[in-house]
Write a protein that holds these residues in place. Structure first.
Motif, PDB file in Angstrom:
ATOM      1  N   LEU A  13     -27.197 -44.841 -47.225  1.00  0.00           N
ATOM      2  CA  LEU A  13     -27.094 -43.401 -46.996  1.00  0.00           C
ATOM      3  C   LEU A  13     -27.069 -43.083 -45.497  1.00  0.00           C
ATOM      4  CD1 LEU A  13     -29.521 -42.049 -49.745  1.00  0.00           C
ATOM      5  CD2 LEU A  13     -27.023 -41.884 -49.713  1.00  0.00           C
ATOM      6  N   ALA A  14     -27.879 -43.795 -44.726  1.00  0.00           N
ATOM      7  CA  ALA A  14     -27.898 -43.586 -43.281  1.00  0.00           C
ATOM      8  C   ALA A  14     -26.555 -43.982 -42.666  1.00  0.00           C
ATOM      9  CB  ALA A  14     -29.025 -44.378 -42.637  1.00  0.00           C
ATOM     10  N   ARG A  15     -25.977 -45.093 -43.132  1.00  0.00           N
ATOM     11  CA  ARG A  15     -24.670 -45.517 -42.616  1.00  0.00           C
ATOM     12  C   ARG A  15     -23.585 -44.505 -42.955  1.00  0.00           C
ATOM     13  NH1 ARG A  15     -25.541 -51.576 -44.563  1.00  0.00           N
ATOM     14  NH2 ARG A  15     -26.621 -52.345 -42.728  1.00  0.00           N
ATOM     15  N   ILE A  16     -23.630 -43.978 -44.157  1.00  0.00           N
ATOM     16  CA  ILE A  16     -22.648 -42.976 -44.578  1.00  0.00           C
ATOM     17  C   ILE A  16     -22.774 -41.724 -43.708  1.00  0.00           C
ATOM     18  CG2 ILE A  16     -22.009 -41.412 -46.464  1.00  0.00           C
ATOM     19  CD1 ILE A  16     -22.817 -43.732 -48.383  1.00  0.00           C
ATOM     20  N   ALA A  17     -24.007 -41.266 -43.499  1.00  0.00           N
ATOM     21  CA  ALA A  17     -24.236 -40.071 -42.684  1.00  0.00           C
ATOM     22  C   ALA A  17     -23.774 -40.302 -41.246  1.00  0.00           C
ATOM     23  CB  ALA A  17     -25.711 -39.684 -42.713  1.00  0.00           C
ATOM     24  N   LEU A  18     -24.042 -41.481 -40.700  1.00  0.00           N
ATOM     25  CA  LEU A  18     -23.608 -41.799 -39.343  1.00  0.00           C
ATOM     26  C   LEU A  18     -22.093 -41.824 -39.250  1.00  0.00           C
ATOM     27  CD1 LEU A  18     -24.258 -42.642 -36.440  1.00  0.00           C
ATOM     28  CD2 LEU A  18     -24.377 -44.999 -37.234  1.00  0.00           C
ATOM     29  N   ARG A  19     -21.436 -42.436 -40.217  1.00  0.00           N
ATOM     30  CA  ARG A  19     -19.977 -42.482 -40.224  1.00  0.00           C
ATOM     31  C   ARG A  19     -19.388 -41.077 -40.282  1.00  0.00           C
ATOM     32  NH1 ARG A  19     -18.873 -45.401 -44.758  1.00  0.00           N
ATOM     33  NH2 ARG A  19     -19.619 -47.236 -43.693  1.00  0.00           N
ATOM     34  N   ARG A  20     -19.950 -40.214 -41.133  1.00  0.00           N
ATOM     35  CA  ARG A  20     -19.462 -38.836 -41.234  1.00  0.00           C
ATOM     36  C   ARG A  20     -19.647 -38.080 -39.919  1.00  0.00           C
ATOM     37  NH1 ARG A  20     -21.861 -37.284 -47.174  1.00  0.00           N
ATOM     38  NH2 ARG A  20     -20.331 -38.459 -48.378  1.00  0.00           N
ATOM     39  N   ALA A  21     -20.806 -38.275 -39.279  1.00  0.00           N
ATOM     40  CA  ALA A  21     -21.071 -37.597 -38.006  1.00  0.00           C
ATOM     41  C   ALA A  21     -20.105 -38.071 -36.929  1.00  0.00           C
ATOM     42  CB  ALA A  21     -22.520 -37.835 -37.575  1.00  0.00           C
ATOM     43  N   ARG A  22     -19.833 -39.368 -36.893  1.00  0.00           N
ATOM     44  CA  ARG A  22     -18.885 -39.893 -35.906  1.00  0.00           C
ATOM     45  C   ARG A  22     -17.482 -39.346 -36.147  1.00  0.00           C
ATOM     46  NH1 ARG A  22     -20.737 -46.219 -35.559  1.00  0.00           N
ATOM     47  NH2 ARG A  22     -22.457 -45.886 -34.117  1.00  0.00           N
ATOM     48  N   ASP A  23     -17.051 -39.312 -37.419  1.00  0.00           N
ATOM     49  CA  ASP A  23     -15.732 -38.777 -37.749  1.00  0.00           C
ATOM     50  C   ASP A  23     -15.629 -37.309 -37.367  1.00  0.00           C
ATOM     51  OD1 ASP A  23     -14.990 -41.240 -38.712  1.00  0.00           O
ATOM     52  OD2 ASP A  23     -15.340 -40.733 -40.827  1.00  0.00           O
ATOM     53  N   LYS A  24     -16.693 -36.551 -37.623  1.00  0.00           N
ATOM     54  CA  LYS A  24     -16.696 -35.131 -37.282  1.00  0.00           C
ATOM     55  C   LYS A  24     -16.619 -34.940 -35.764  1.00  0.00           C
ATOM     56  CE  LYS A  24     -19.265 -30.862 -38.031  1.00  0.00           C
ATOM     57  NZ  LYS A  24     -20.453 -30.255 -38.619  1.00  0.00           N
ATOM     58  N   ALA A  25     -17.359 -35.779 -35.018  1.00  0.00           N
ATOM     59  CA  ALA A  25     -17.338 -35.685 -33.559  1.00  0.00           C
ATOM     60  C   ALA A  25     -15.963 -36.035 -32.999  1.00  0.00           C
ATOM     61  CB  ALA A  25     -18.401 -36.591 -32.958  1.00  0.00           C
ATOM     62  N   LYS A  26     -15.297 -37.021 -33.604  1.00  0.00           N
ATOM     63  CA  LYS A  26     -13.965 -37.404 -33.137  1.00  0.00           C
ATOM     64  C   LYS A  26     -12.939 -36.309 -33.408  1.00  0.00           C
ATOM     65  CE  LYS A  26     -14.522 -42.383 -33.525  1.00  0.00           C
ATOM     66  NZ  LYS A  26     -14.144 -43.588 -34.278  1.00  0.00           N
ATOM     67  N   SER A  27     -13.101 -35.602 -34.516  1.00  0.00           N
ATOM     68  CA  SER A  27     -12.128 -34.578 -34.875  1.00  0.00           C
ATOM     69  C   SER A  27     -12.398 -33.239 -34.178  1.00  0.00           C
ATOM     70  CB  SER A  27     -12.104 -34.367 -36.387  1.00  0.00           C
ATOM     71  OG  SER A  27     -13.342 -33.826 -36.820  1.00  0.00           O
ATOM     72  N   ALA A  28     -13.554 -33.087 -33.551  1.00  0.00           N
ATOM     73  CA  ALA A  28     -13.881 -31.831 -32.860  1.00  0.00           C
ATOM     74  C   ALA A  28     -13.000 -31.686 -31.625  1.00  0.00           C
ATOM     75  CB  ALA A  28     -15.352 -31.810 -32.460  1.00  0.00           C
ATOM     76  N   PRO A  29     -12.501 -30.492 -31.375  1.00  0.00           N
ATOM     77  CA  PRO A  29     -11.632 -30.315 -30.198  1.00  0.00           C
ATOM     78  C   PRO A  29     -12.418 -30.464 -28.910  1.00  0.00           C
ATOM     79  CG  PRO A  29     -12.123 -28.200 -31.207  1.00  0.00           C
ATOM     80  CD  PRO A  29     -12.699 -29.262 -32.106  1.00  0.00           C
ATOM     81  N   SER A  30     -11.816 -31.148 -27.966  1.00  0.00           N
ATOM     82  CA  SER A  30     -12.461 -31.289 -26.653  1.00  0.00           C
ATOM     83  C   SER A  30     -11.971 -30.170 -25.760  1.00  0.00           C
ATOM     84  CB  SER A  30     -12.147 -32.651 -26.048  1.00  0.00           C
ATOM     85  OG  SER A  30     -10.765 -32.776 -25.864  1.00  0.00           O
ATOM     86  N   ARG A  31     -12.796 -29.790 -24.830  1.00  0.00           N
ATOM     87  CA  ARG A  31     -12.481 -28.644 -23.978  1.00  0.00           C
ATOM     88  C   ARG A  31     -11.958 -29.052 -22.615  1.00  0.00           C
ATOM     89  NH1 ARG A  31     -18.130 -26.214 -25.177  1.00  0.00           N
ATOM     90  NH2 ARG A  31     -17.925 -25.950 -27.394  1.00  0.00           N
ATOM     91  N   GLY A  32     -12.341 -30.202 -22.144  1.00  0.00           N
ATOM     92  CA  GLY A  32     -11.967 -30.599 -20.799  1.00  0.00           C
ATOM     93  C   GLY A  32     -10.737 -31.492 -20.781  1.00  0.00           C
ATOM     94  N   PRO A  33     -10.103 -31.638 -19.615  1.00  0.00           N
ATOM     95  CA  PRO A  33      -8.913 -32.477 -19.526  1.00  0.00           C
ATOM     96  C   PRO A  33      -9.225 -33.964 -19.691  1.00  0.00           C
ATOM     97  CG  PRO A  33      -9.513 -31.637 -17.348  1.00  0.00           C
ATOM     98  CD  PRO A  33     -10.413 -30.968 -18.350  1.00  0.00           C
ATOM     99  N   ASP A  34     -10.478 -34.357 -19.432  1.00  0.00           N
ATOM    100  CA  ASP A  34     -10.849 -35.759 -19.567  1.00  0.00           C
ATOM    101  C   ASP A  34     -11.392 -36.085 -20.955  1.00  0.00           C
ATOM    102  OD1 ASP A  34     -13.195 -34.367 -19.388  1.00  0.00           O
ATOM    103  OD2 ASP A  34     -14.099 -35.613 -17.840  1.00  0.00           O
ATOM    104  N   GLY A  35     -11.345 -35.142 -21.884  1.00  0.00           N
ATOM    105  CA  GLY A  35     -11.816 -35.388 -23.236  1.00  0.00           C
ATOM    106  C   GLY A  35     -13.277 -35.069 -23.453  1.00  0.00           C
TER     107      GLY A  35
END
Length: 153
Positions: A13-35
């Motif tokens: 369950l912890a691995r699943i939650a971590l994977r979901r959080a990482r995927d969500k962070a990767k898909s979040a729009p970045s605001r700066g030019p360097d990401g």
């Protein structure tokens, strides 16, 4: 999955939650030019937006916005160390560093006898610091002899 059947274990369950959080962070729009996300803006003017704000207020807002209070509290601890422990003890105990993440104060001692004294009085010293500097999170004192700390008087 666990060996008992279809129910996932806590580790799964912890691995699943971590994977979901990482995927969500990767898909979040970045605001700066360097990401990277840009830091929150600091208000540098007073309420009407035109007058400059007092420097102390701007610095306080920076400390709060960037969660630098612990680091600042550590600097205050190192600065006030002689007043907290007294002149006689400060002559033999030097506050070398403070790690805000672990709540550890590193102190260099002039001799093994003074190092032992500090180890025996550690709880009392931590209580004195908590009373004088309530914003400083101090959990332990790491005691070093003078040959380990570079402490010279």
């Amino acid at each position: 999955m666990s060996a008992q059947g279809s129910e996932p274990s806590r580790v799964d369950l912890a691995r699943i939650a971590l994977r979901r959080a990482r995927d969500k962070a990767k898909s979040a729009p970045s605001r700066g030019p360097d990401g990277r996300r840009s830091p929150p803006e600091v208000q540098v003017s007073s309420t009407n937006g035109r007058d400059p704000a007092p420097l102390g207020g701007v610095i306080q807002r920076l400390l709060v916005d960037h969660a630098w209070q612990r680091a600042a509290a550590g600097g205050v601890l190192l600065d006030q160390w002689p007043a907290i422990v007294g002149a006689q003890r400060a002559a033999h105990w030097e506050a070398i560093g403070y790690d805000a993440t672990t709540g550890t104060l590193t102190v260099g001692c002039t001799s093994d006898a003074w190092a032992t004294t500090l180890r025996l009085l550690e709880r009392e010293v931590i209580a004195q610091i908590a009373q004088r500097l309530p914003s400083t999170r101090l959990l332990r004192i790491s005691v070093r002899r003078s040959d380990q700390s570079g402490f010279r008087r």
